[in-house]
Design a protein around this motif. Structure first.
Motif, PDB file in Angstrom:
ATOM      1  N   ALA A 165      19.540  23.833  39.596  1.00 43.76           N
ATOM      2  CA  ALA A 165      20.036  22.649  38.892  1.00 43.76           C
ATOM      3  C   ALA A 165      20.397  23.094  37.482  1.00 43.76           C
ATOM      4  O   ALA A 165      19.543  23.586  36.745  1.00 43.76           O
ATOM      5  CB  ALA A 165      18.974  21.560  38.861  1.00 43.76           C
ATOM      6  N   LEU A 166      21.662  22.966  37.100  1.00 44.00           N
ATOM      7  CA  LEU A 166      22.140  23.448  35.810  1.00 44.00           C
ATOM      8  C   LEU A 166      21.881  22.433  34.707  1.00 44.00           C
ATOM      9  O   LEU A 166      22.151  21.243  34.869  1.00 44.00           O
ATOM     10  CB  LEU A 166      23.643  23.741  35.888  1.00 44.00           C
ATOM     11  CG  LEU A 166      24.079  24.725  36.976  1.00 44.00           C
ATOM     12  CD1 LEU A 166      25.592  24.794  37.051  1.00 44.00           C
ATOM     13  CD2 LEU A 166      23.500  26.096  36.714  1.00 44.00           C
ATOM     14  N   HIS A 167      21.318  22.918  33.595  1.00 44.36           N
ATOM     15  CA  HIS A 167      21.141  22.078  32.405  1.00 44.36           C
ATOM     16  C   HIS A 167      21.015  22.991  31.198  1.00 44.36           C
ATOM     17  O   HIS A 167      20.912  24.214  31.328  1.00 44.36           O
ATOM     18  CB  HIS A 167      19.940  21.128  32.541  1.00 44.36           C
ATOM     19  CG  HIS A 167      18.639  21.802  32.835  1.00 44.36           C
ATOM     20  ND1 HIS A 167      17.904  22.471  31.884  1.00 44.36           N
ATOM     21  CD2 HIS A 167      17.936  21.898  33.992  1.00 44.36           C
ATOM     22  CE1 HIS A 167      16.800  22.938  32.423  1.00 44.36           C
ATOM     23  NE2 HIS A 167      16.788  22.615  33.711  1.00 44.36           N
ATOM     24  N   ASP A 168      21.014  22.408  30.010  1.00 41.67           N
ATOM     25  CA  ASP A 168      20.950  23.198  28.779  1.00 41.67           C
ATOM     26  C   ASP A 168      19.641  23.970  28.694  1.00 41.67           C
ATOM     27  O   ASP A 168      18.595  23.486  29.149  1.00 41.67           O
ATOM     28  CB  ASP A 168      21.077  22.290  27.545  1.00 41.67           C
ATOM     29  CG  ASP A 168      22.468  21.700  27.398  1.00 41.67           C
ATOM     30  OD1 ASP A 168      23.420  22.324  27.908  1.00 41.67           O
ATOM     31  OD2 ASP A 168      22.594  20.620  26.782  1.00 41.67           O
ATOM     32  N   PRO A 169      19.688  25.165  28.068  1.00 40.86           N
ATOM     33  CA  PRO A 169      18.456  25.940  27.906  1.00 40.86           C
ATOM     34  C   PRO A 169      17.427  25.169  27.086  1.00 40.86           C
ATOM     35  O   PRO A 169      17.760  24.520  26.104  1.00 40.86           O
ATOM     36  CB  PRO A 169      18.907  27.190  27.142  1.00 40.86           C
ATOM     37  CG  PRO A 169      20.385  27.182  27.129  1.00 40.86           C
ATOM     38  CD  PRO A 169      20.849  25.819  27.498  1.00 40.86           C
ATOM     39  N   GLY A 170      16.182  25.226  27.516  1.00 40.36           N
ATOM     40  CA  GLY A 170      15.100  24.574  26.788  1.00 40.36           C
ATOM     41  C   GLY A 170      14.934  23.099  27.099  1.00 40.36           C
ATOM     42  O   GLY A 170      13.933  22.499  26.743  1.00 40.36           O
ATOM     43  N   ALA A 171      15.920  22.509  27.771  1.00 38.82           N
ATOM     44  CA  ALA A 171      15.833  21.086  28.118  1.00 38.82           C
ATOM     45  C   ALA A 171      15.053  20.929  29.420  1.00 38.82           C
ATOM     46  O   ALA A 171      15.167  21.762  30.311  1.00 38.82           O
ATOM     47  CB  ALA A 171      17.231  20.498  28.283  1.00 38.82           C
ATOM     48  N   PRO A 172      14.239  19.863  29.542  1.00 38.20           N
ATOM     49  CA  PRO A 172      13.548  19.634  30.810  1.00 38.20           C
ATOM     50  C   PRO A 172      14.537  19.208  31.889  1.00 38.20           C
ATOM     51  O   PRO A 172      15.611  18.692  31.595  1.00 38.20           O
ATOM     52  CB  PRO A 172      12.561  18.505  30.485  1.00 38.20           C
ATOM     53  CG  PRO A 172      13.112  17.828  29.278  1.00 38.20           C
ATOM     54  CD  PRO A 172      13.917  18.854  28.536  1.00 38.20           C
ATOM     55  N   ARG A 173      14.171  19.431  33.147  1.00 39.02           N
ATOM     56  CA  ARG A 173      15.060  19.053  34.245  1.00 39.02           C
ATOM     57  C   ARG A 173      14.921  17.562  34.513  1.00 39.02           C
ATOM     58  O   ARG A 173      13.970  17.098  35.118  1.00 39.02           O
ATOM     59  CB  ARG A 173      14.717  19.843  35.508  1.00 39.02           C
ATOM     60  CG  ARG A 173      15.803  19.687  36.572  1.00 39.02           C
ATOM     61  CD  ARG A 173      15.204  19.506  37.950  1.00 39.02           C
ATOM     62  NE  ARG A 173      16.197  19.442  38.995  1.00 39.02           N
ATOM     63  CZ  ARG A 173      16.878  18.342  39.294  1.00 39.02           C
ATOM     64  NH1 ARG A 173      16.683  17.215  38.616  1.00 39.02           N
ATOM     65  NH2 ARG A 173      17.765  18.347  40.257  1.00 39.02           N
ATOM     66  N   ARG A 174      15.869  16.825  33.995  1.00 39.96           N
ATOM     67  CA  ARG A 174      15.960  15.381  34.264  1.00 39.96           C
ATOM     68  C   ARG A 174      17.325  15.126  34.877  1.00 39.96           C
ATOM     69  O   ARG A 174      18.296  15.804  34.545  1.00 39.96           O
ATOM     70  CB  ARG A 174      15.807  14.583  32.968  1.00 39.96           C
ATOM     71  CG  ARG A 174      14.433  14.707  32.367  1.00 39.96           C
ATOM     72  CD  ARG A 174      14.197  13.618  31.320  1.00 39.96           C
ATOM     73  NE  ARG A 174      12.871  13.715  30.794  1.00 39.96           N
ATOM     74  CZ  ARG A 174      12.564  14.264  29.624  1.00 39.96           C
ATOM     75  NH1 ARG A 174      13.514  14.746  28.846  1.00 39.96           N
ATOM     76  NH2 ARG A 174      11.313  14.318  29.229  1.00 39.96           N
ATOM     77  N   SER A 175      17.412  14.142  35.733  1.00 41.38           N
ATOM     78  CA  SER A 175      18.676  13.897  36.431  1.00 41.38           C
ATOM     79  C   SER A 175      19.827  13.637  35.469  1.00 41.38           C
ATOM     80  O   SER A 175      20.956  14.065  35.717  1.00 41.38           O
ATOM     81  CB  SER A 175      18.535  12.735  37.420  1.00 41.38           C
ATOM     82  OG  SER A 175      18.085  11.579  36.748  1.00 41.38           O
ATOM     83  N   ASP A 176      19.558  12.976  34.325  1.00 45.65           N
ATOM     84  CA  ASP A 176      20.642  12.704  33.381  1.00 45.65           C
ATOM     85  C   ASP A 176      21.039  13.943  32.573  1.00 45.65           C
ATOM     86  O   ASP A 176      22.103  13.982  31.961  1.00 45.65           O
ATOM     87  CB  ASP A 176      20.266  11.553  32.439  1.00 45.65           C
ATOM     88  CG  ASP A 176      19.014  11.836  31.620  1.00 45.65           C
ATOM     89  OD1 ASP A 176      18.196  12.682  32.047  1.00 45.65           O
ATOM     90  OD2 ASP A 176      18.861  11.219  30.555  1.00 45.65           O
ATOM     91  N   ALA A 177      20.195  14.997  32.575  1.00 42.51           N
ATOM     92  CA  ALA A 177      20.504  16.226  31.845  1.00 42.51           C
ATOM     93  C   ALA A 177      21.189  17.271  32.725  1.00 42.51           C
ATOM     94  O   ALA A 177      21.781  18.222  32.219  1.00 42.51           O
ATOM     95  CB  ALA A 177      19.232  16.829  31.257  1.00 42.51           C
ATOM     96  N   VAL A 178      21.123  17.094  34.055  1.00 38.57           N
ATOM     97  CA  VAL A 178      21.705  18.067  34.986  1.00 38.57           C
ATOM     98  C   VAL A 178      23.225  17.940  34.974  1.00 38.57           C
ATOM     99  O   VAL A 178      23.773  16.858  35.151  1.00 38.57           O
ATOM    100  CB  VAL A 178      21.144  17.870  36.412  1.00 38.57           C
ATOM    101  CG1 VAL A 178      21.875  18.751  37.416  1.00 38.57           C
ATOM    102  CG2 VAL A 178      19.652  18.159  36.431  1.00 38.57           C
ATOM    103  N   THR A 179      23.891  19.074  34.755  1.00 41.56           N
ATOM    104  CA  THR A 179      25.361  19.088  34.690  1.00 41.56           C
ATOM    105  C   THR A 179      26.009  19.607  35.965  1.00 41.56           C
ATOM    106  O   THR A 179      27.230  19.587  36.083  1.00 41.56           O
ATOM    107  CB  THR A 179      25.824  19.967  33.515  1.00 41.56           C
ATOM    108  OG1 THR A 179      25.327  21.295  33.706  1.00 41.56           O
ATOM    109  CG2 THR A 179      25.326  19.402  32.192  1.00 41.56           C
ATOM    110  N   GLY A 180      25.220  20.107  36.893  1.00 40.74           N
ATOM    111  CA  GLY A 180      25.760  20.622  38.156  1.00 40.74           C
ATOM    112  C   GLY A 180      24.689  21.362  38.934  1.00 40.74           C
ATOM    113  O   GLY A 180      23.540  21.471  38.497  1.00 40.74           O
ATOM    114  N   HIS A 181      25.091  21.843  40.105  1.00 40.47           N
ATOM    115  CA  HIS A 181      24.178  22.577  40.981  1.00 40.47           C
ATOM    116  C   HIS A 181      24.892  23.819  41.506  1.00 40.47           C
ATOM    117  O   HIS A 181      26.111  23.802  41.692  1.00 40.47           O
ATOM    118  CB  HIS A 181      23.731  21.707  42.164  1.00 40.47           C
ATOM    119  CG  HIS A 181      22.931  20.522  41.750  1.00 40.47           C
ATOM    120  ND1 HIS A 181      23.490  19.335  41.341  1.00 40.47           N
ATOM    121  CD2 HIS A 181      21.587  20.355  41.647  1.00 40.47           C
ATOM    122  CE1 HIS A 181      22.539  18.481  41.019  1.00 40.47           C
ATOM    123  NE2 HIS A 181      21.372  19.079  41.202  1.00 40.47           N
TER     124      HIS A 181
END
Length: 201
Positions: A165-181
């Motif tokens: 699940a792609l998201h910004d470094p250091g950010a927790p994995r939340r559905s609204d923070a995920v930018t792609g898979h």
């Protein structure tokens, strides 16, 4: 008198020949032993090299030169604590290692016979480590052998691939923070940096 000296010389020659033959046999036995030593076994000998100047330099398949010390070795991967860069442990699949630089004393130490290890350590594969990261929900940076880097969280780890699940470094994995898979085959991974931990093996 002459005969005594003659026999002493003869005895000395035989002893010298015996020592030379024994040294040759020992050398041949050592060469034979070394011919059966795998890279993984040499890395096991380097675990915990805390002495100053004992950091390794790993040349990886993506062109990265990673300096650090070995903290663990699995069946097909090695854990490194980097000496510089972002904090976090690094896991490197053994096939992604293109070369290793180290001080001469560590090179010699790595060639010594390895002590017996637990059967569990021999079963800890790269996939096992990634499945543990799924459980931990740890943020990762997956460095591909082609040079690209993907940041995110490993959602699933299969037999030969992972779901990221792609998201910004250091950010927790939340559905609204995920930018792609992405599905990422293990064979295309050069190394994985795990955020917020110093131990993965």
């Amino acid at each position: 008198m002459r005969w005594d000296r003659f026999f002493e010389d003869l005895e000395g020659q035989l002893a010298s020949e015996w020592e030379a033959e024994r040294a040759a046999l020992d050398s041949e036995a050592e060469r034979l032993r070394l011919s059966k030593v795998a890279l993984r076994e040499r890395l096991v000998q380097l675990i915990g090299g805390d002495a100053p100047g004992s950091a390794l330099s790993l040349d990886l398949s993506d062109g990265t030169a990673l300096r650090g010390r070995v903290t663990g070795v699995g069946a097909d991967c090695v854990a490194i604590l980097p000496a510089e860069g972002r904090p976090g442990a690094v896991v490197v699949p053994l096939p992604a290692i293109a070369g290793i630089g180290m001080p001469h004393h560590d090179l010699l130490r790595s060639a010594r016979p390895a002590p017996a290890r637990s059967a569990l350590a021999d079963r800890l594969t790269f996939g096992f480590v990634l499945r543990d990261l799924v459980r931990r929900r740890a943020g990762v940076a997956v460095h591909m052998s082609g040079g690209r880097v993907f940041h995110g969280t490993v959602d699933r780890a299969g037999a030969d691939h992972l779901d990221l699940a792609l998201h910004d470094p250091g950010a927790p994995r939340r559905s609204d923070a995920v930018t792609g898979h992405r599905i990422v085959p293990y064979a295309s991974i050069s190394w994985v940096r795990v955020e917020g931990t110093t131990s993965v093996l």
